[in-house]
Write a protein that holds these residues in place. Structure first.
Motif, PDB file in Angstrom:
ATOM      1  N   VAL A  74       0.827  -1.204   0.000  1.00  0.00           N
ATOM      2  CA  VAL A  74       0.000   0.000   0.000  1.00  0.00           C
ATOM      3  C   VAL A  74       0.863   1.257   0.000  1.00  0.00           C
ATOM      4  O   VAL A  74       1.796   1.395   0.787  1.00  0.00           O
ATOM      5  CB  VAL A  74      -0.930   0.001   1.228  1.00  0.00           C
ATOM      6  N   TYR A  75       0.555   2.168  -0.926  1.00  0.00           N
ATOM      7  CA  TYR A  75       1.212   3.466  -1.083  1.00  0.00           C
ATOM      8  C   TYR A  75       2.680   3.368  -1.512  1.00  0.00           C
ATOM      9  O   TYR A  75       3.332   4.394  -1.678  1.00  0.00           O
ATOM     10  CB  TYR A  75       1.098   4.321   0.186  1.00  0.00           C
ATOM     11  N   ASP A  76       3.200   2.191  -1.708  1.00  0.00           N
ATOM     12  CA  ASP A  76       4.562   2.063  -2.210  1.00  0.00           C
ATOM     13  C   ASP A  76       4.584   2.230  -3.724  1.00  0.00           C
ATOM     14  O   ASP A  76       3.544   2.145  -4.385  1.00  0.00           O
ATOM     15  CB  ASP A  76       5.138   0.684  -1.868  1.00  0.00           C
ATOM     16  N   PHE A  77       5.775   2.472  -4.251  1.00  0.00           N
ATOM     17  CA  PHE A  77       5.936   2.481  -5.705  1.00  0.00           C
ATOM     18  C   PHE A  77       7.229   1.773  -6.078  1.00  0.00           C
ATOM     19  O   PHE A  77       8.118   1.565  -5.242  1.00  0.00           O
ATOM     20  CB  PHE A  77       5.914   3.911  -6.264  1.00  0.00           C
ATOM     21  N   ILE A  78       7.325   1.392  -7.314  1.00  0.00           N
ATOM     22  CA  ILE A  78       8.515   0.738  -7.826  1.00  0.00           C
ATOM     23  C   ILE A  78       9.131   1.632  -8.895  1.00  0.00           C
ATOM     24  O   ILE A  78       8.406   2.254  -9.676  1.00  0.00           O
ATOM     25  CB  ILE A  78       8.180  -0.655  -8.404  1.00  0.00           C
ATOM     26  N   ALA A  79      10.461   1.732  -8.888  1.00  0.00           N
ATOM     27  CA  ALA A  79      11.134   2.587  -9.857  1.00  0.00           C
ATOM     28  C   ALA A  79      12.379   1.894 -10.380  1.00  0.00           C
ATOM     29  O   ALA A  79      13.114   1.267  -9.623  1.00  0.00           O
ATOM     30  CB  ALA A  79      11.510   3.922  -9.219  1.00  0.00           C
ATOM     31  N   ALA A  80      12.609   2.002 -11.679  1.00  0.00           N
ATOM     32  CA  ALA A  80      13.773   1.405 -12.327  1.00  0.00           C
ATOM     33  C   ALA A  80      14.672   2.512 -12.844  1.00  0.00           C
ATOM     34  O   ALA A  80      14.225   3.390 -13.577  1.00  0.00           O
ATOM     35  CB  ALA A  80      13.324   0.508 -13.481  1.00  0.00           C
ATOM     36  N   SER A  81      15.960   2.466 -12.468  1.00  0.00           N
ATOM     37  CA  SER A  81      16.879   3.529 -12.856  1.00  0.00           C
ATOM     38  C   SER A  81      17.690   3.130 -14.075  1.00  0.00           C
ATOM     39  O   SER A  81      17.828   1.959 -14.409  1.00  0.00           O
ATOM     40  CB  SER A  81      17.810   3.876 -11.701  1.00  0.00           C
ATOM     41  N   ALA A  82      18.274   4.134 -14.729  1.00  0.00           N
ATOM     42  CA  ALA A  82      19.016   3.907 -15.967  1.00  0.00           C
ATOM     43  C   ALA A  82      20.501   3.669 -15.724  1.00  0.00           C
ATOM     44  O   ALA A  82      21.222   3.281 -16.632  1.00  0.00           O
ATOM     45  CB  ALA A  82      18.848   5.104 -16.900  1.00  0.00           C
ATOM     46  N   GLY A  83      20.972   3.909 -14.508  1.00  0.00           N
ATOM     47  CA  GLY A  83      22.374   3.692 -14.209  1.00  0.00           C
ATOM     48  C   GLY A  83      23.300   4.747 -14.781  1.00  0.00           C
ATOM     49  O   GLY A  83      24.441   4.462 -15.112  1.00  0.00           O
ATOM     50  N   ALA A 199      -0.633   3.924  -4.936  1.00  0.00           N
ATOM     51  CA  ALA A 199      -2.076   3.877  -4.693  1.00  0.00           C
ATOM     52  C   ALA A 199      -2.386   3.247  -3.337  1.00  0.00           C
ATOM     53  O   ALA A 199      -1.552   2.576  -2.741  1.00  0.00           O
ATOM     54  CB  ALA A 199      -2.770   3.094  -5.798  1.00  0.00           C
ATOM     55  N   SER A 200      -3.601   3.466  -2.866  1.00  0.00           N
ATOM     56  CA  SER A 200      -4.024   2.873  -1.598  1.00  0.00           C
ATOM     57  C   SER A 200      -4.464   1.430  -1.773  1.00  0.00           C
ATOM     58  O   SER A 200      -4.467   0.660  -0.808  1.00  0.00           O
ATOM     59  CB  SER A 200      -5.168   3.688  -0.988  1.00  0.00           C
TER      60      SER A 200
END
Length: 216
Positions: A74-83, A199-200
């Motif tokens: 809940v309320y978390d997000f995932i992010a992918a970086s380009a390095g 999102a919740s």
């Protein structure tokens, strides 16, 4: 456009979970020029995360997909970086919400994502937009507003984030919708990332395409 508001740090249970596509021990060199990416190549600049039942990302069918099950996180997000490391930078991408009434599309810039200190821009499927900063993995103060009716189009929308010194600006389909001037010293050069979530409840599933990274 409605007047922006602010909010303070999230409760510990609502803090970010951030997954990186590139986590080398040594910092990559600072990039001097930008690039364009249509995700049509076999090589996926942002890498992939597979096998999880609650989150993932990767290049698929000519787009970059990021998703997270906010019923589980809940309320978390995932992010992918380009390095890659950049100072002042402009990020532009086409964004489409595939699923999630509260889903968010994220652009991250500057600072160190490994340490959790960076700037974040969010466009919500519900019409909310946000600019905030994270320090040590914790959200500090967010600047928020709600888009006027009709600004967020069905299907694809063009999202742009400007990280220029202390001045942060968010654009939607060519129109500036939110800006924020950071107090104190701005975060130094850092990586950038694409992400989804916040999102919740429910699945947040977002596609990105036609990414342009430039160094004004």
């Amino acid at each position: 456009m409605k007047a922006p508001s602010t909010r303070f740090a999230l409760a510990p249970a609502m803090l970010l979970t951030l997954f990186l596509a590139a986590c080398g021990a040594a910092a990559p060199p600072v990039a001097e020029q930008g690039f364009e990416e249509d995700f049509a190549q076999e090589f996926c600049r942002f890498g992939s995360m597979e096998g999880s039942t609650s989150k993932g990302y990767g290049c698929v069918d000519g787009v970059f997909r990021a998703w997270i099950d906010n019923d589980q996180e809940v309320y978390d997000f995932i992010a992918a970086s380009a390095g890659e490391r950049l100072g002042d930078v402009r990020l532009e991408a086409d964004v489409r919400f595939v699923e999630g009434a509260e889903a968010g599309a994220y652009l991250l810039c500057r600072g160190s994502q490994e340490s959790g200190s960076f700037y974040l821009f969010r466009l919500g499927a519900d019409g909310h937009v946000e600019i905030t900063d994270y320090l040590g993995g914790e959200e500090q103060i967010a600047r928020l507003t709600v888009l006027d009716e009709g600004m967020l189009q069905p299907g694809w929308n063009r999202l742009r984030a400007d990280c220029l010194g202390n001045q942060l600006s968010l654009y939607l389909n060519g129109q500036r919708v939110l800006e924020r001037e950071m107090e104190g010293e701005a975060l130094g050069p850092g990586d950038f990332a694409l992400g989804a979530g916040g999102a919740s409840e429910g699945l947040s599933d977002v596609y990105f395409d036609n990414l342009v990274v430039s160094t004004p």
